[in-house]
Design a protein around this motif. Structure first.
Motif, short mmCIF file in Angstrom:
data_model
loop_
_atom_site.label_atom_id
_atom_site.label_comp_id
_atom_site.label_asym_id
_atom_site.label_seq_id
_atom_site.Cartn_x
_atom_site.Cartn_y
_atom_site.Cartn_z
N ILE A 126 32.94 -12.49 -15.02
CA ILE A 126 33.47 -11.16 -15.38
C ILE A 126 34.81 -10.84 -14.68
CG2 ILE A 126 32.98 -8.68 -15.43
CD1 ILE A 126 31.30 -10.29 -17.40
N PRO A 127 34.91 -10.90 -13.35
CA PRO A 127 36.20 -10.55 -12.74
C PRO A 127 37.31 -11.54 -13.09
CG PRO A 127 34.62 -11.21 -11.04
CD PRO A 127 33.88 -11.16 -12.33
N ALA A 167 29.19 -12.37 -23.22
CA ALA A 167 28.06 -11.81 -23.98
C ALA A 167 26.92 -12.82 -24.05
CB ALA A 167 28.51 -11.42 -25.39
N ARG A 168 27.22 -14.05 -24.36
CA ARG A 168 26.16 -15.06 -24.51
C ARG A 168 25.46 -15.30 -23.17
NH1 ARG A 168 30.20 -17.93 -28.23
NH2 ARG A 168 29.64 -16.93 -30.19
N LEU A 169 26.22 -15.29 -22.07
CA LEU A 169 25.59 -15.45 -20.76
C LEU A 169 24.70 -14.25 -20.45
CD1 LEU A 169 28.59 -16.95 -18.77
CD2 LEU A 169 26.47 -18.14 -19.41
N ALA A 170 25.08 -13.07 -20.95
CA ALA A 170 24.29 -11.86 -20.71
C ALA A 170 23.15 -11.73 -21.71
CB ALA A 170 25.18 -10.62 -20.78
N GLY A 171 23.07 -12.67 -22.66
CA GLY A 171 21.97 -12.66 -23.62
C GLY A 171 22.10 -11.62 -24.71
N VAL A 172 23.32 -11.18 -25.00
CA VAL A 172 23.52 -10.23 -26.10
C VAL A 172 24.44 -10.84 -27.14
CG1 VAL A 172 23.25 -8.26 -24.51
CG2 VAL A 172 25.55 -9.03 -25.12
N PHE A 188 34.41 -3.85 -22.97
CA PHE A 188 33.13 -4.49 -23.36
C PHE A 188 32.53 -5.27 -22.19
CE2 PHE A 188 30.94 -8.35 -24.79
CZ PHE A 188 29.82 -7.76 -25.36
N LEU A 189 33.37 -6.01 -21.47
CA LEU A 189 32.86 -6.80 -20.33
C LEU A 189 32.15 -5.89 -19.33
CD1 LEU A 189 35.86 -9.23 -19.56
CD2 LEU A 189 33.88 -9.62 -21.04
N LYS A 190 32.67 -4.69 -19.17
CA LYS A 190 32.08 -3.76 -18.20
C LYS A 190 30.70 -3.25 -18.62
CE LYS A 190 36.54 -2.05 -16.40
NZ LYS A 190 36.57 -2.84 -15.15
N THR A 191 30.37 -3.39 -19.90
CA THR A 191 29.06 -2.92 -20.38
C THR A 191 27.96 -3.96 -20.11
OG1 THR A 191 29.19 -3.95 -22.59
CG2 THR A 191 30.19 -1.75 -22.32
N LEU A 192 28.33 -5.18 -19.75
CA LEU A 192 27.33 -6.26 -19.66
C LEU A 192 26.54 -6.19 -18.36
CD1 LEU A 192 29.53 -9.12 -21.14
CD2 LEU A 192 27.60 -7.96 -22.25
N ASP A 193 25.30 -6.63 -18.42
CA ASP A 193 24.38 -6.60 -17.29
C ASP A 193 24.63 -7.84 -16.41
OD1 ASP A 193 22.27 -6.63 -15.53
OD2 ASP A 193 20.71 -6.42 -17.06
N ASP A 253 23.59 -13.42 -14.04
CA ASP A 253 23.28 -14.21 -12.84
C ASP A 253 22.05 -15.10 -13.00
OD1 ASP A 253 25.46 -13.38 -11.42
OD2 ASP A 253 24.43 -11.71 -10.45
N THR A 254 21.20 -14.78 -13.96
CA THR A 254 20.01 -15.62 -14.19
C THR A 254 20.20 -16.57 -15.37
OG1 THR A 254 19.03 -13.91 -15.59
CG2 THR A 254 18.46 -13.85 -13.26
N ALA A 255 21.44 -16.73 -15.82
CA ALA A 255 21.69 -17.53 -17.03
C ALA A 255 21.94 -19.01 -16.76
CB ALA A 255 22.88 -16.95 -17.80
N ALA A 256 21.99 -19.42 -15.49
CA ALA A 256 22.40 -20.80 -15.18
C ALA A 256 21.58 -21.83 -15.93
CB ALA A 256 22.33 -21.05 -13.67
N ASP A 257 20.26 -21.65 -15.99
CA ASP A 257 19.39 -22.65 -16.63
C ASP A 257 19.03 -22.31 -18.07
OD1 ASP A 257 19.20 -24.40 -14.42
OD2 ASP A 257 17.81 -22.99 -13.47
#
Lengths: 172, 172
Positions: free
Chosen positions: A8-9, A67-72, A97-102, A107-111
């Motif tokens: 994100i940053p 978005a895909r990493l955030a699952g949306v 839009f990036l600021k709306t993501l969880d 952080d739990t998307a690595a695997d």
């Protein structure tokens, strides 16, 4: 180190730097009495994307990757920008839009397995960590750098610090 | 996600992709009966680095960035490559150096302060995580992409997959 602070940053700083490059491109066009459309349509080779499309693509890599990493599902943006101002609006919309993501979800998307379109007919699949490190980031930087390179090639006076943007660096 | 897997394999894949781009540039020069030196000296604007220097710089960003994160002094390479083959040797030397670094040391570098030269007279300072995300990676991709863009501008037939290199992606 986390998936969210490696994405994100990074995208935000890069996109804000890109927006500032558009300011400089616009000022250059005005000073040289060049129609800004000439810069928007400039490209390094006939079958490469023109400058405007490089900007749209940088936005999309940031938007879709995050978005895909955030699952949306990433929102789809029309590629209808015709001016520097409209491209800045698209960049601002992407940053918003990036600021709306969880970030916790990222952080739990690595695997997690990420599936994404590759051109009109194919799909790519990668683990989240690989998708970030080896697809989203290199593709983002590819379009950001090529946008910069096109402006440099056209004579706009910009340098590496304009490319890096507002990075958290102290200098002595 | 760790500091080492966001750096070492990223640099390795990118450098190996760059080496393969040099192969294609060399084959292009031979097929078109162009002196390869013309490509080595090609640039997008008179005050930008030429292709050979972009390749050297991509190597240095990978080498210096990784070494500083691992807490070791980066070796200094002479910038004396005059041929595509010599540039490939430099890339191979850089990849071999990356393999000598202690990934555990890199993984604990997120909060460590990194100090690095900025031009001949200044120094930059950043936390390790920021140095990786906002300096080493963007600078690496800047030179890798610009090397690619110079070859594309010269007409070498390469595409995005050549830029991405041997990434761990499955396609359907």
């Amino acid at each position: 180190m986390s998936m969210s602070n490696a994405s994100i940053p990074v995208f935000e700083i890069g996109l804000n730097a890109l927006s500032a490059l558009l300011d400089k491109a616009e000022a250059f066009a005005e000073a040289k009495r060049i129609d800004p459309t000439v810069l928007l349509n400039a490209r390094l080779f006939p079958d490469m994307f023109a400058f405007a499309r490089q900007v749209q693509s940088a936005c999309d890599q940031a938007k879709n990757g995050s978005a895909r990493l955030a699952g949306v599902d990433p929102p789809r943006y029309e590629d209808n920008e015709k001016t520097m101002a409209e491209l800045r609006t698209r960049i601002a919309k992407t940053v918003a839009f990036l600021k709306t993501l969880d970030t916790k979800r990222i952080d739990t998307a690595a695997d997690r397995e990420i599936t994404f379109p590759l051109g009109p007919n194919n799909k790519g699949q990668m683990k989240g960590i690989d998708y970030l490190n080896h697809f989203a980031l290199p593709n983002f930087y590819f379009h950001l750098t090529t946008a910069y390179d096109i402006l440099r090639h056209c004579g706009v006076e910009i340098g590496k610090l304009d490319f890096l943007g507002a990075i958290p660096m102290r200098t002595t």
